[in-house]
Design a protein around this motif. Structure first.
Motif, PDB file in Angstrom:
ATOM      1  N   ILE A 134       0.837  -1.212   0.000  1.00 22.24           N
ATOM      2  CA  ILE A 134       0.000   0.000   0.000  1.00 22.24           C
ATOM      3  C   ILE A 134       0.870   1.259   0.000  1.00 22.24           C
ATOM      4  N   ILE A 135       2.068   1.115   0.536  1.00 21.50           N
ATOM      5  CA  ILE A 135       2.966   2.273   0.654  1.00 21.50           C
ATOM      6  C   ILE A 135       4.260   1.992  -0.118  1.00 21.50           C
ATOM      7  N   PRO A 136       4.147   1.883  -1.450  1.00 18.32           N
ATOM      8  CA  PRO A 136       5.317   1.457  -2.229  1.00 18.32           C
ATOM      9  C   PRO A 136       6.480   2.443  -2.175  1.00 18.32           C
ATOM     10  N   ASP A 137       6.175   3.707  -1.836  1.00 23.29           N
ATOM     11  CA  ASP A 137       7.255   4.693  -1.794  1.00 23.29           C
ATOM     12  C   ASP A 137       7.939   4.757  -0.433  1.00 23.29           C
ATOM     13  N   VAL A 138       7.435   3.989   0.491  1.00 21.39           N
ATOM     14  CA  VAL A 138       8.035   3.968   1.824  1.00 21.39           C
ATOM     15  C   VAL A 138       8.881   2.703   1.961  1.00 21.39           C
TER      16      VAL A 138
ATOM     17  N   VAL B 159      13.473   1.608  10.769  1.00 23.06           N
ATOM     18  CA  VAL B 159      13.537   2.901  10.091  1.00 23.06           C
ATOM     19  C   VAL B 159      12.620   2.879   8.871  1.00 23.06           C
ATOM     20  N   ALA B 160      11.775   3.894   8.763  1.00 21.10           N
ATOM     21  CA  ALA B 160      10.913   4.016   7.575  1.00 21.10           C
ATOM     22  C   ALA B 160      11.296   5.265   6.817  1.00 21.10           C
ATOM     23  N   GLU B 161      11.804   5.082   5.623  1.00 19.79           N
ATOM     24  CA  GLU B 161      12.169   6.221   4.786  1.00 19.79           C
ATOM     25  C   GLU B 161      11.085   6.456   3.749  1.00 19.79           C
ATOM     26  N   GLY B 162      10.897   7.702   3.406  1.00 20.20           N
ATOM     27  CA  GLY B 162       9.915   8.031   2.372  1.00 20.20           C
ATOM     28  C   GLY B 162       8.520   8.290   2.913  1.00 20.20           C
TER      29      GLY B 162
END
Lengths: 359, 359, 359, 359
Positions: B148-152, B213-216
């Motif tokens: 659902i959060i492909p950019d993260v 860690v979650a980037e984006g």
């Protein structure tokens, strides 16, 4: 739970900004026939109220609470009716301050930037909804929660300021009420007085660690897997302004322990099982053990300081900001009664939930 | 939220015990038309699966996941339909073990006593519902959340084992997949190999600290006041078995900082605001800043050790217990993919919630 | 509550489509130590199962339920553990039917168009998630709910088919199990046999009204204002496929009454208060009175009929559709056990909620 | 949802009794930057306010609403901030009435007995929390909901009083505001004037049916299976005081229809799909079709009548009761704006939920 409500059967919804007409809360699900007076709520609010020493913000708020609903007079005095208890605290100290400095600039370490990013606008007056003033509503709700769990004693204390930890051997609950820091170590409290005065005079600020202890919690509270008592406590305490960490029992210290040392051994006592230590902080598998429930949380230093900091404004221009005004040199201090309130609310909720499922 | 469900719009309900026919989860609220294959879920499950090195339990579970509902074939491959996605993992390694030792005795540090206290009975086979095996369902749900959060990008690492912390200057994400500890510090990983072997051979166990860690993550996620992003992360991570502490950004370290040092200053960058540090761990006022979201959690050592410990049995008699069998010398290791999954679920949920309110 | 979960403390989450591998539910919050066997659940499922007479769809589904979790063997037989009970029913009759007719056309009166409008795609096989097959999961959950409220007897009956109402003076609960319509009026059941045969042979369908009665509900259940017992019943019954109306007690008939006639007078009986009538349907102010709780719901005729109807296809072209295949001439019939199940779930939930708040 | 909150993303929590200091609500989850003035809320409240004709109770309540939080001034006027909007209406007409008659007696048809049975006490002053006065808070919340869905027009009308139905061919929305009954049939309104005068003079009361219509609802709202749009509407409307039945579209009439007649056929129109009838009431499979959403609800006659009724008192003694005082001869009348408000709240909530999941 979501947005501005927490709790499941004992549910608290808070509302209000720092500088609107009023803030308050609606406490829903309270059992009926619980004796409750406005004075009992006011007593807890007074412990949190700012301006009582030079170590908290000099903002003068009367924080007078009114009960709008949910209680009635009976032969046995005023009691809850089982319907929603609405509490309101009118904002009185809304001095027409000059907000031009923060209206368009984002204070580093504050929620200015993120509220703007989320909502596309923000109520900059006194921090709006992100103001620590919202915690008054929690304390009021916590006072009601305490009445539901009369056999549980919830107390909090400041156990660290900056790098300085109290001497746990010197812990004396009686000291907590006798210094402006809610500190249970008399000697350390004296030290803090000088230490924080120095920080305050420099226009700086400092972080702190608060410990909250609930004694008398019966074994069996907590609803695994996603309604664990520690999980709900973590959520409740992390939701307090400026909190950056929460731990239960041995907490992060447990990472350094071997299994032999961490496990709390048991023996049969005269009044049931006895644990020989409490690394678990009174919670195993998300369920209370019957020991004291022990939680700690870290409070960051407020970013409202006199030292100018680099930031940007709403138009995206680099600038500096220096936050004048009345602020707490150590916001952790006033977080003590707030932490107690959240602990009381979580335990009251879990008591009702446990009773609901298990009877 | 409550009991065995978490999340608000992206909601996960897990079920199943260690030794029943199957465990799994129902993922509700997933947006439609998201490409999703069983292989993508299996890949994450395989990272968590035990028995892949001598440092995790030797229990052999295939952990093969099946999708029971919520997807359909289309011209563009298999996609979600917007209806509940049920996932099932059948239990295969239910060897008819002798449970007589733990059937009536409470293992210190385990949930044996508290489940018994709460429910009046407990499923002692493999820990029943309190088994870490439940976390397989979380990892499966997390695999869906990631879609659902492909950019993260959500990644986790073990940053401390016992008192030994990694050297953060040596952090290399590529190393995480190349040692059995999910450790980003190659030298420290080599050290852990010897260190944990020693603990393992002694039949002991040790705690650990995990960082996720979650980037984006876009700025603006998180729903103040009681749906703060950090509040929900704290709840989600604390709900993982054996976790005793959670911190965001500087965490407990923030208690030792002055306001000048803690506040993350800002400057305008080419692609929007830039923070000059990240003590906040990517969250201010409960709302994401756009920086990396950084959380750490402490995992206690398992209490299933060879050293006999004092305890009592169900009849209230003092006794000793020694837990034989296949166990993790450091349960923190396998908590890494679980922590990632919880982070992914929380962020996915908040993305949907934010979109719901703000559009 | 939301999406695919209902209930608050007794919570049911259902999953599954008509033609996937399986459907089922997770029942969370069930009290521990409740005796529960798979046979008890199967018994209720068998009452709902299609293909038992020529008046229900000839689709042959074994509807064999499996318990995946949440129970354990004890000396007193199999009981609930207090953890989530997952139930699974595998789909067996997935004949490789030709769906080309409905794949791209919207059947009038069906959810084809709305699922497509909402999700941008739909699982057309057998109606996908909108299939009445989902109600099997409700009936399974209802069987568990019944075990929580052993003193409450929940029974349903078909009281109207098309314009033909039963003669309430002829009501005999014993008749309900002796005709294919769950009809309590023996003479009317005989009439329905001919009446519905005629409709069935013409490839048409007809609506019905179902009444569900719960006897033995203690006074005091229901949580005003937004958790009223009737409010939750309305939601639960309206959520059943094809239901277009719900009423309590006198229902729409109350609109025609004067206050003198509608109010149920009271007298003191030997075992507490006695009401002299039950226009209220056992609920006043959203709280149960102790009388029988009486609800009715209207079920529309299925739109799967042999008469061609005008419609459009996905490309927006006008066309006609005729739904062949195995369908119910009166879907209201099989709604009887479903209505009972929903009533049982709502009452069980409210019993736990009431116990939680009031003790 | 539960207790005193409804809605999921657009959530309303109400509080307050008939005779306490104030009642009101907290509206949570409102999108930010929605223009909102106190006058807009007051306008809706004024439509519901009693004492505007001889056909509603003569209780004089100013019903002046105050906004306590959640809005701020901007260049574009006052707008919502995305934080909770608290609304308060102070009770002004609390005349020190003699409550001795109802203090200990249970009024038949009222919630007196059930509140006492549930909570062990009740606030008898003006009905306490069960008073229809609580619906003022709903109307206030509904005014906010309307601002979230500016393209949706929600209107209500009284379509039946006692056995007398309006002539639907005479429906004129413009008439609704021109008679004291919210009646869209001018001739019938004239008839009701005489009819209800007669009932009022006799000290009796009568039931009614209200219809609420929402035009402009986009296709796709509603979250199957347990968050169906009709399911949530049923719950919302049934929660209104004195409501005993709810139906959607053809409602109970659908039970009498054949499949050919009930299915709403479709044709392609210039601006998308067109339905040739609306038996579905704008909802199929729990999801809006894009047609007008049509709901009706039955309101029972108030039991506060001059004719003495048999009852018991708290001590269990048989007695009679006659309810004097200011009451509505047809409470259905004032239910019209309340029904509109509930419809608006449900649709606003579903719009946000749909946007959250599907984007």
């Amino acid at each position: 739970m979501s947005f501005n409500t927490f709790g499941h059967l004992f549910r608290v919804t808070t509302f209000g900004e720092s500088h609107g007409p009023a803030l308050g809360c609606v406490v829903d699900g309270c059992p009926p026939k619980i004796p409750l007076t406005v004075e009992e709520i006011q007593r807890d609010l007074d412990r949190r109220r700012p301006g009582q020493s030079r170590f908290t913000t000099q903002r003068q708020e009367a924080d007078q609470v009114k009960i709008l609903s949910g209680v009635m007079d009976t032969d046995r005095g005023q009691v809850t009716t089982g319907t929603p208890i609405a509490l309101m605290i009118e904002n009185t100290d809304q001095r027409s301050k000059d907000y031009s400095e923060i209206k368009d600039k984002f204070r580093p370490g504050h929620a200015d930037f993120t509220y703007e990013a989320k909502y596309g606008l923000r109520d900059y007056r006194g921090g709006g909804r992100s103001s620590a003033r919202e915690t008054a509503a929690r304390v009021a709700a916590g006072a009601i929660a305490r009445k539901i769990i009369p056999d549980v004693r919830v107390r909090g204390a400041l156990v660290q300021m900056g790098p300085h930890k109290i001497d746990r051997a010197m812990w004396d609950w009686n000291e907590v009420g006798h210094n402006p820091f809610f500190c249970p170590d008399k000697a350390k409290a004296a030290f803090f007085e000088e230490y924080l005065d120095d920080i305050r005079k420099k226009g700086s600020s400092i972080g702190a660690v608060i410990e909250v202890v609930a004694e008398g919690v019966p074994a069996g509270l907590g609803a695994p897997i996603y309604g664990k008592l520690d999980s709900d406590l973590a959520s409740a305490l992390m939701s307090i302004n400026a909190v950056k960490g929460v731990e239960i029992g041995a907490g992060f210290g447990a990472a350094e322990l071997h299994g032999e040392d961490n496990a709390d051994e048991m023996r049969m006592g005269n009044n049931g099982p006895v644990f020989l230590s409490n690394h678990a902080g009174g919670i195993l598998g998300g369920i209370s053990t019957g020991q004291a429930v022990v939680a700690r949380f870290a409070v960051k230093p407020t970013s409202s300081i006199l030292t100018p900091r680099r930031t940007i404004d709403k138009s995206g221009t680099d600038t500096d900001i220096m936050t004048k005004g009345r602020h707490d040199p150590c916001v952790g201090i006033r977080a003590v009664p707030v932490g107690e309130a959240m602990m009381a609310c979580v335990i009251a909720d879990h008591l009702l939930r446990h009773r609901g499922q298990v009877g």
